[in-house]
Scaffold this motif. Sequence first.
Motif, PDB file in Angstrom:
ATOM      1  N   LEU A  27       0.828  -1.214   0.000  1.00 47.38           N
ATOM      2  CA  LEU A  27       0.000   0.000   0.000  1.00 47.38           C
ATOM      3  C   LEU A  27       0.864   1.266   0.000  1.00 47.38           C
ATOM      4  O   LEU A  27       0.601   2.208  -0.742  1.00 47.38           O
ATOM      5  CB  LEU A  27      -0.930   0.015   1.214  1.00 47.38           C
ATOM      6  CG  LEU A  27      -2.247  -0.733   1.057  1.00 47.38           C
ATOM      7  CD1 LEU A  27      -3.022  -0.710   2.360  1.00 47.38           C
ATOM      8  CD2 LEU A  27      -3.087  -0.126  -0.064  1.00 47.38           C
ATOM      9  N   VAL A  28       1.910   1.247   0.855  1.00 39.92           N
ATOM     10  CA  VAL A  28       2.776   2.431   0.927  1.00 39.92           C
ATOM     11  C   VAL A  28       3.490   2.647  -0.401  1.00 39.92           C
ATOM     12  O   VAL A  28       3.528   3.766  -0.934  1.00 39.92           O
ATOM     13  CB  VAL A  28       3.796   2.289   2.089  1.00 39.92           C
ATOM     14  CG1 VAL A  28       4.879   3.358   1.979  1.00 39.92           C
ATOM     15  CG2 VAL A  28       3.077   2.391   3.431  1.00 39.92           C
ATOM     16  N   GLY A  31       0.802   3.503  -3.092  1.00 39.78           N
ATOM     17  CA  GLY A  31       0.262   4.832  -2.816  1.00 39.78           C
ATOM     18  C   GLY A  31       1.284   5.908  -3.123  1.00 39.78           C
ATOM     19  O   GLY A  31       0.962   6.917  -3.743  1.00 39.78           O
ATOM     20  N   GLY A  32       2.531   5.678  -2.713  1.00 37.06           N
ATOM     21  CA  GLY A  32       3.603   6.650  -2.974  1.00 37.06           C
ATOM     22  C   GLY A  32       3.825   6.828  -4.459  1.00 37.06           C
ATOM     23  O   GLY A  32       3.948   7.954  -4.959  1.00 37.06           O
ATOM     24  N   MET A  34       1.687   6.227  -6.800  1.00 37.04           N
ATOM     25  CA  MET A  34       0.502   6.887  -7.341  1.00 37.04           C
ATOM     26  C   MET A  34       0.576   8.389  -7.102  1.00 37.04           C
ATOM     27  O   MET A  34       0.250   9.191  -7.974  1.00 37.04           O
ATOM     28  CB  MET A  34      -0.723   6.343  -6.594  1.00 37.04           C
ATOM     29  CG  MET A  34      -1.885   5.944  -7.460  1.00 37.04           C
ATOM     30  SD  MET A  34      -3.129   5.172  -6.395  1.00 37.04           S
ATOM     31  CE  MET A  34      -4.327   6.471  -6.348  1.00 37.04           C
ATOM     32  N   TYR A  35       1.030   8.756  -5.897  1.00 32.61           N
ATOM     33  CA  TYR A  35       1.100  10.165  -5.518  1.00 32.61           C
ATOM     34  C   TYR A  35       2.058  10.924  -6.430  1.00 32.61           C
ATOM     35  O   TYR A  35       1.824  12.070  -6.777  1.00 32.61           O
ATOM     36  CB  TYR A  35       1.562  10.279  -4.067  1.00 32.61           C
ATOM     37  CG  TYR A  35       1.506  11.685  -3.522  1.00 32.61           C
ATOM     38  CD1 TYR A  35       0.294  12.271  -3.205  1.00 32.61           C
ATOM     39  CD2 TYR A  35       2.673  12.425  -3.341  1.00 32.61           C
ATOM     40  CE1 TYR A  35       0.235  13.564  -2.718  1.00 32.61           C
ATOM     41  CE2 TYR A  35       2.620  13.724  -2.851  1.00 32.61           C
ATOM     42  CZ  TYR A  35       1.397  14.283  -2.543  1.00 32.61           C
ATOM     43  OH  TYR A  35       1.331  15.564  -2.068  1.00 32.61           O
ATOM     44  N   TYR A  39      -0.795  10.186 -12.920  1.00 40.33           N
ATOM     45  CA  TYR A  39      -2.197   9.924 -12.618  1.00 40.33           C
ATOM     46  C   TYR A  39      -2.716  10.937 -11.597  1.00 40.33           C
ATOM     47  O   TYR A  39      -3.835  11.428 -11.687  1.00 40.33           O
ATOM     48  CB  TYR A  39      -2.331   8.496 -12.083  1.00 40.33           C
ATOM     49  CG  TYR A  39      -3.717   8.125 -11.631  1.00 40.33           C
ATOM     50  CD1 TYR A  39      -4.723   7.858 -12.560  1.00 40.33           C
ATOM     51  CD2 TYR A  39      -4.028   8.023 -10.275  1.00 40.33           C
ATOM     52  CE1 TYR A  39      -5.994   7.514 -12.152  1.00 40.33           C
ATOM     53  CE2 TYR A  39      -5.296   7.675  -9.854  1.00 40.33           C
ATOM     54  CZ  TYR A  39      -6.278   7.418 -10.792  1.00 40.33           C
ATOM     55  OH  TYR A  39      -7.549   7.083 -10.379  1.00 40.33           O
ATOM     56  N   THR A  40      -1.856  11.270 -10.619  1.00 36.86           N
ATOM     57  CA  THR A  40      -2.246  12.222  -9.589  1.00 36.86           C
ATOM     58  C   THR A  40      -1.788  13.645  -9.902  1.00 36.86           C
ATOM     59  O   THR A  40      -2.519  14.606  -9.686  1.00 36.86           O
ATOM     60  CB  THR A  40      -1.649  11.809  -8.227  1.00 36.86           C
ATOM     61  OG1 THR A  40      -2.007  10.471  -7.983  1.00 36.86           O
ATOM     62  CG2 THR A  40      -2.159  12.687  -7.106  1.00 36.86           C
ATOM     63  N   ASN A  42      -0.926  14.927 -12.833  1.00 38.10           N
ATOM     64  CA  ASN A  42      -1.314  15.406 -14.163  1.00 38.10           C
ATOM     65  C   ASN A  42      -0.136  15.864 -15.003  1.00 38.10           C
ATOM     66  O   ASN A  42      -0.321  16.535 -16.017  1.00 38.10           O
ATOM     67  CB  ASN A  42      -2.340  16.542 -14.060  1.00 38.10           C
ATOM     68  CG  ASN A  42      -3.719  16.054 -14.463  1.00 38.10           C
ATOM     69  OD1 ASN A  42      -3.837  15.087 -15.223  1.00 38.10           O
ATOM     70  ND2 ASN A  42      -4.746  16.706 -13.977  1.00 38.10           N
ATOM     71  N   ASP A 121      -1.682  24.029 -10.615  1.00 35.86           N
ATOM     72  CA  ASP A 121      -2.472  24.377  -9.435  1.00 35.86           C
ATOM     73  C   ASP A 121      -1.669  24.046  -8.193  1.00 35.86           C
ATOM     74  O   ASP A 121      -1.647  22.919  -7.727  1.00 35.86           O
ATOM     75  CB  ASP A 121      -3.797  23.605  -9.454  1.00 35.86           C
ATOM     76  CG  ASP A 121      -4.746  24.097  -8.373  1.00 35.86           C
ATOM     77  OD1 ASP A 121      -4.545  25.222  -7.884  1.00 35.86           O
ATOM     78  OD2 ASP A 121      -5.675  23.353  -8.027  1.00 35.86           O
ATOM     79  N   LEU A 122      -1.000  25.048  -7.674  1.00 38.07           N
ATOM     80  CA  LEU A 122      -0.186  24.864  -6.479  1.00 38.07           C
ATOM     81  C   LEU A 122      -1.105  24.721  -5.265  1.00 38.07           C
ATOM     82  O   LEU A 122      -2.118  25.402  -5.194  1.00 38.07           O
ATOM     83  CB  LEU A 122       0.719  26.090  -6.313  1.00 38.07           C
ATOM     84  CG  LEU A 122       1.937  25.948  -5.418  1.00 38.07           C
ATOM     85  CD1 LEU A 122       2.923  24.962  -6.026  1.00 38.07           C
ATOM     86  CD2 LEU A 122       2.595  27.293  -5.209  1.00 38.07           C
ATOM     87  N   PRO A 123      -0.767  23.829  -4.324  1.00 39.09           N
ATOM     88  CA  PRO A 123      -1.592  23.737  -3.115  1.00 39.09           C
ATOM     89  C   PRO A 123      -1.680  25.096  -2.429  1.00 39.09           C
ATOM     90  O   PRO A 123      -0.714  25.856  -2.441  1.00 39.09           O
ATOM     91  CB  PRO A 123      -0.825  22.754  -2.220  1.00 39.09           C
ATOM     92  CG  PRO A 123       0.076  22.020  -3.118  1.00 39.09           C
ATOM     93  CD  PRO A 123       0.378  22.914  -4.288  1.00 39.09           C
ATOM     94  N   PHE A 125      -1.572  25.953   0.532  1.00 41.61           N
ATOM     95  CA  PHE A 125      -0.718  26.209   1.706  1.00 41.61           C
ATOM     96  C   PHE A 125       0.719  26.561   1.312  1.00 41.61           C
ATOM     97  O   PHE A 125       1.565  26.767   2.163  1.00 41.61           O
ATOM     98  CB  PHE A 125      -0.726  25.017   2.675  1.00 41.61           C
ATOM     99  CG  PHE A 125      -0.467  23.687   2.010  1.00 41.61           C
ATOM    100  CD1 PHE A 125       0.797  23.333   1.600  1.00 41.61           C
ATOM    101  CD2 PHE A 125      -1.514  22.800   1.806  1.00 41.61           C
ATOM    102  CE1 PHE A 125       1.027  22.120   0.990  1.00 41.61           C
ATOM    103  CE2 PHE A 125      -1.290  21.576   1.196  1.00 41.61           C
ATOM    104  CZ  PHE A 125      -0.018  21.236   0.783  1.00 41.61           C
ATOM    105  N   ALA A 126       0.986  26.606   0.007  1.00 40.01           N
ATOM    106  CA  ALA A 126       2.322  27.002  -0.440  1.00 40.01           C
ATOM    107  C   ALA A 126       2.242  28.392  -1.053  1.00 40.01           C
ATOM    108  O   ALA A 126       1.393  28.658  -1.897  1.00 40.01           O
ATOM    109  CB  ALA A 126       2.856  26.005  -1.453  1.00 40.01           C
TER     110      ALA A 126
END
Lengths: 217, 197
Positions: A27-28, A31-32, A34-35, A39-40, A42, A121-123, A125-126
């Motif tokens: 999963l780690v 998930g990592g 994928m992150y 796909y995540t 773009n 699209d920067l988060p 919080f940055a």
Amino acid sequence: MAQIFHPGMKVVSRASIILFVIVVTVLVVVGGAMYRSGYTTNVGNPREQKVPFSHEHHVNGLGISCAYCHTSVEKSAFAGIPPTHTCMTCHSQIWNTAPVLEPVRESYRTGRPLEWIRVHDLPDFAYFNHSIHVNKGVGCETCHGRVDRMPLTWSVNTLHMSWCLDCHRNPEKYVRPKSEIYSMTWKAGTDTAAGRRLVEEYDIHKQQLSDCSICHR
Amino acid sequence: MRMIRTRTLPGTRRAIALAAAFGVFAAGCTDMYDDARIKPLQESTFYADGQSSRPLVEGTVPRGSARTDEHFTTGKINGKFADAFPVEITAGLLDRGEDRFNVFCSPCHGRLGDGTGMIVRRGFPRPNSFHSDSVRSKPAGYYFDVITNGFGRMYSYAPSIPVEDRWAVVAYLRALQLSRRVEAGALTSAELEKLSR
């Protein structure tokens, strides 16, 4: 007293421990991956827009500078998306009947803005500011890639923190002469002596650049 | 004038990826990627026109942009185009003018100012050369006015070029015009040698 667990449970308990470790690891890892994957993030995924604007045509084909449309890049946090007026400066005369540009003409007639899908699209919080980067020798291409080769626009970098820090820790590997900011073809030399000179010339305080508060304000 | 929409899909994907990697500990982490703050030109569901950027009230003057100086902001003195510059001509101003000229003017007027830029080669009506007698004889304020308000098929460049940069462009334009009409006798021998090479 009878055993609570059947002797066979020894195998089951061992297997379940091993299985648990395997599942968590998978999963780690998945998930990592994928992150970080397109796909995540773009990255490399051309965005479909109502008007299929081609940077390749305008930058490479016509030689128009980034700053012609992105006028606020050197003095504002936001590089700026041009008003329809800018498109119509040329397209009132050229391709002025092309069906593909009808949304542009409609926007100009009605005053209703064109809509674009944001590519970077920067988060929230940055903190990010275009002007300081452009004024301290970071070229457009360093972050946005070869926009002059993009028929539709996509992003080439993840905008992940590790990616930002790569440059914030080693600005000398990326800064360029100010005359080359809008160049799509400038390449840093193999040794970083020139870069170190520029870091000094631009008064870049490298030791602060990886402080948390530089980007998280 | 432009609106930007953000696609929400990557946010969902990010949440799935984080949840896979860190389990329940990451749940909710992605909320902070998109907070209530509005980014420039972002679309809005609050206002009827769908835009978060509000149109300016007519007559709004940005701080520091009041048109108190007629010469500086219109190129005119007492309603007539002036040939004098309201700013000091320095090497820095000419450099800035060259940079802005190449960005905004050269697509049509060409880097040499003779009206054969790439957009003209692609079909835009050819503008007069800056080196023709009729254009050369115009006062500096006239060029400032054309940049500000447009001329013929040329749209206004006021939204793209701030007032001080417009003067830098006009100054560079004068330098460009001068470059074609210098008397040989006015040059030093070193300059002449450089040109003949």
